[in-house]
Scaffold this active site. Structure first.
Site, PDB file in Angstrom:
ATOM      1  N   HIS A   1       0.841  -1.204   0.000  1.00 30.42           N
ATOM      2  CA  HIS A   1       0.000   0.000   0.000  1.00 30.42           C
ATOM      3  C   HIS A   1       0.879   1.259   0.000  1.00 30.42           C
ATOM      4  O   HIS A   1       0.640   2.202  -0.759  1.00 30.42           O
ATOM      5  CB  HIS A   1      -0.858   0.065   1.272  1.00 30.42           C
ATOM      6  CG  HIS A   1      -1.967  -0.926   1.355  1.00 30.42           C
ATOM      7  ND1 HIS A   1      -2.181  -1.720   2.464  1.00 30.42           N
ATOM      8  CD2 HIS A   1      -2.967  -1.235   0.483  1.00 30.42           C
ATOM      9  CE1 HIS A   1      -3.257  -2.466   2.267  1.00 30.42           C
ATOM     10  NE2 HIS A   1      -3.739  -2.211   1.075  1.00 30.42           N
TER      11      HIS A   1
ATOM     12  N   LYS B   1     -15.993  -7.044   4.459  1.00 32.03           N
ATOM     13  CA  LYS B   1     -14.829  -7.550   5.194  1.00 32.03           C
ATOM     14  C   LYS B   1     -14.997  -7.273   6.684  1.00 32.03           C
ATOM     15  O   LYS B   1     -15.466  -6.189   7.061  1.00 32.03           O
ATOM     16  CB  LYS B   1     -13.550  -6.859   4.710  1.00 32.03           C
ATOM     17  CG  LYS B   1     -13.197  -7.127   3.266  1.00 32.03           C
ATOM     18  CD  LYS B   1     -11.938  -6.378   2.880  1.00 32.03           C
ATOM     19  CE  LYS B   1     -11.536  -6.635   1.438  1.00 32.03           C
ATOM     20  NZ  LYS B   1     -10.427  -5.764   1.016  1.00 32.03           N
TER      21      LYS B   1
ATOM     22  N   ARG C   1      -2.024  -5.673  -8.482  1.00 34.86           N
ATOM     23  CA  ARG C   1      -0.977  -6.696  -8.375  1.00 34.86           C
ATOM     24  C   ARG C   1      -1.073  -7.710  -9.498  1.00 34.86           C
ATOM     25  O   ARG C   1      -0.151  -8.465  -9.740  1.00 34.86           O
ATOM     26  CB  ARG C   1      -1.095  -7.426  -7.025  1.00 34.86           C
ATOM     27  CG  ARG C   1      -0.623  -6.605  -5.852  1.00 34.86           C
ATOM     28  CD  ARG C   1      -1.137  -7.160  -4.560  1.00 34.86           C
ATOM     29  NE  ARG C   1      -2.587  -7.137  -4.554  1.00 34.86           N
ATOM     30  CZ  ARG C   1      -3.342  -7.304  -3.480  1.00 34.86           C
ATOM     31  NH1 ARG C   1      -2.782  -7.557  -2.321  1.00 34.86           N
ATOM     32  NH2 ARG C   1      -4.653  -7.254  -3.550  1.00 34.86           N
TER      33      ARG C   1
ATOM     34  N   SER D   1      -3.363  -7.425   2.796  1.00 30.96           N
ATOM     35  CA  SER D   1      -3.655  -7.356   4.234  1.00 30.96           C
ATOM     36  C   SER D   1      -4.219  -8.687   4.715  1.00 30.96           C
ATOM     37  O   SER D   1      -3.848  -9.177   5.786  1.00 30.96           O
ATOM     38  CB  SER D   1      -4.670  -6.245   4.523  1.00 30.96           C
ATOM     39  OG  SER D   1      -4.165  -5.002   4.101  1.00 30.96           O
TER      40      SER D   1
HETATM   41  O1  PNS Z   1      -9.298  -2.261   0.267  1.00 36.51           O
HETATM   42  P1  PNS Z   1     -10.674  -2.608  -0.237  1.00 36.51           P
HETATM   43  O2  PNS Z   1     -11.517  -3.230   0.864  1.00 36.51           O
HETATM   44  O3  PNS Z   1     -10.635  -3.465  -1.456  1.00 36.51           O
HETATM   45  O4  PNS Z   1     -11.373  -1.217  -0.656  1.00 36.51           O
HETATM   46  C1  PNS Z   1     -12.680  -1.224  -1.228  1.00 36.51           C
HETATM   47  C2  PNS Z   1     -13.309   0.151  -1.073  1.00 36.51           C
HETATM   48  C3  PNS Z   1     -13.423   0.522   0.398  1.00 36.51           C
HETATM   49  C4  PNS Z   1     -12.456   1.182  -1.790  1.00 36.51           C
HETATM   50  C5  PNS Z   1     -14.722   0.100  -1.711  1.00 36.51           C
HETATM   51  O5  PNS Z   1     -15.474  -0.893  -1.062  1.00 36.51           O
HETATM   52  C6  PNS Z   1     -15.455   1.435  -1.631  1.00 36.51           C
HETATM   53  O6  PNS Z   1     -15.227   2.307  -2.444  1.00 36.51           O
HETATM   54  N1  PNS Z   1     -16.347   1.591  -0.620  1.00 36.51           N
HETATM   55  C7  PNS Z   1     -17.117   2.824  -0.401  1.00 36.51           C
HETATM   56  C8  PNS Z   1     -18.595   2.609  -0.763  1.00 36.51           C
HETATM   57  C9  PNS Z   1     -18.776   2.693  -2.267  1.00 36.51           C
HETATM   58  O7  PNS Z   1     -18.602   3.732  -2.895  1.00 36.51           O
HETATM   59  N2  PNS Z   1     -19.114   1.541  -2.865  1.00 36.51           N
HETATM   60  C10 PNS Z   1     -19.300   1.438  -4.296  1.00 36.51           C
HETATM   61  C11 PNS Z   1     -17.967   1.251  -4.994  1.00 36.51           C
HETATM   62  S1  PNS Z   1     -18.154   1.248  -6.750  1.00 36.51           S
END
Ligand code: PNS
Length: 173
Positions: free
Chosen positions: A21, A45, A100, A137
């Site tokens: 990250h 998660k 990745r 993670s």
């Molecule tokens: O590290 P992650 O868990 O893969 O991150 C995912 C994250 C938090 C970036 C994604 O779930 C997100 O954007 N959540 C906010 C809510 C939202 O906008 N959801 C629609 C995404 S298209």
């Protein structure tokens, strides 16, 4: 930072932040004046660290590096709601994410397309450093939970926090 500065948001769960990250965040600072690390809660998660703890760990990891790019990184919680709303409030020009490999691409592409559909928010993908291709993670937590050595994959303070959290009773999430 002047209001005309080009900003980006690097969103994620960061549960906890890894060296992979950090690499993406610092490389985003090569492309943008200001990088906003957005620590979000992904309902899909179960987090080991609270969002406040995750924010604090990213800040500690950045404070511990002598990389000058870290001075242009802001770490904040993404409030509940859509990421695109946070991106708009931040005044960011784009979302930046690391890839990745193909699995990441398959996961990230629909989100990138949805964010553009919702609010014309662009996503810039940075190719992950091969040194961290195997680092996530989730995998780091799993390996650490079983006693494996993940010290080389995490900022030192994050590694210490992970071991401490896993040593707590009923904190195996
Ligand atoms: O590290 P992650 O868990 O893969 O991150 C995912 C994250 C938090 C970036 C994604 O779930 C997100 O954007 N959540 C906010 C809510 C939202 O906008 N959801 C629609 C995404 S298209």
């Amino acid at each position: 930072m002047p209001p005309t500065a080009r900003r980006c948001v690097c969103p994620g769960s960061f549960d906890p932040v890894t060296l992979g990250h950090l690499d993406v965040v610092l490389r985003a600072a090569d492309l943008f004046d200001e990088v906003h690390v957005g620590v979000a809660t992904n309902p899909a998660k179960r987090s080991l660290f609270t969002s406040a703890e995750r924010v604090a760990l990213v800040r500690r990891a950045l404070a511990a590096t002598d990389d000058p790019r870290a001075a242009r990184v802001v770490v904040e919680e993404v409030p509940d709601g859509l990421l695109v709303d946070h991106v708009r409030r931040t005044g960011a020009a784009a979302v930046v994410k690391g890839l990745r490999g193909g699995t990441d691409y398959a996961y990230e592409l629909p989100m990138a397309l949805m964010n553009r559909h919702l609010a014309d928010v662009e996503t810039v993908f940075l190719v992950g450093d091969p040194r961290f291709e195997h680092v996530s993670s989730s995998l780091v937590k799993e390996v650490a939970r079983h006693g494996g050595d993940v010290a080389d994959l995490l900022p030192a303070a994050v590694h210490a926090a992970l071991l401490a959290r896993l040593a707590e009773p009923r904190q195996q999430g």
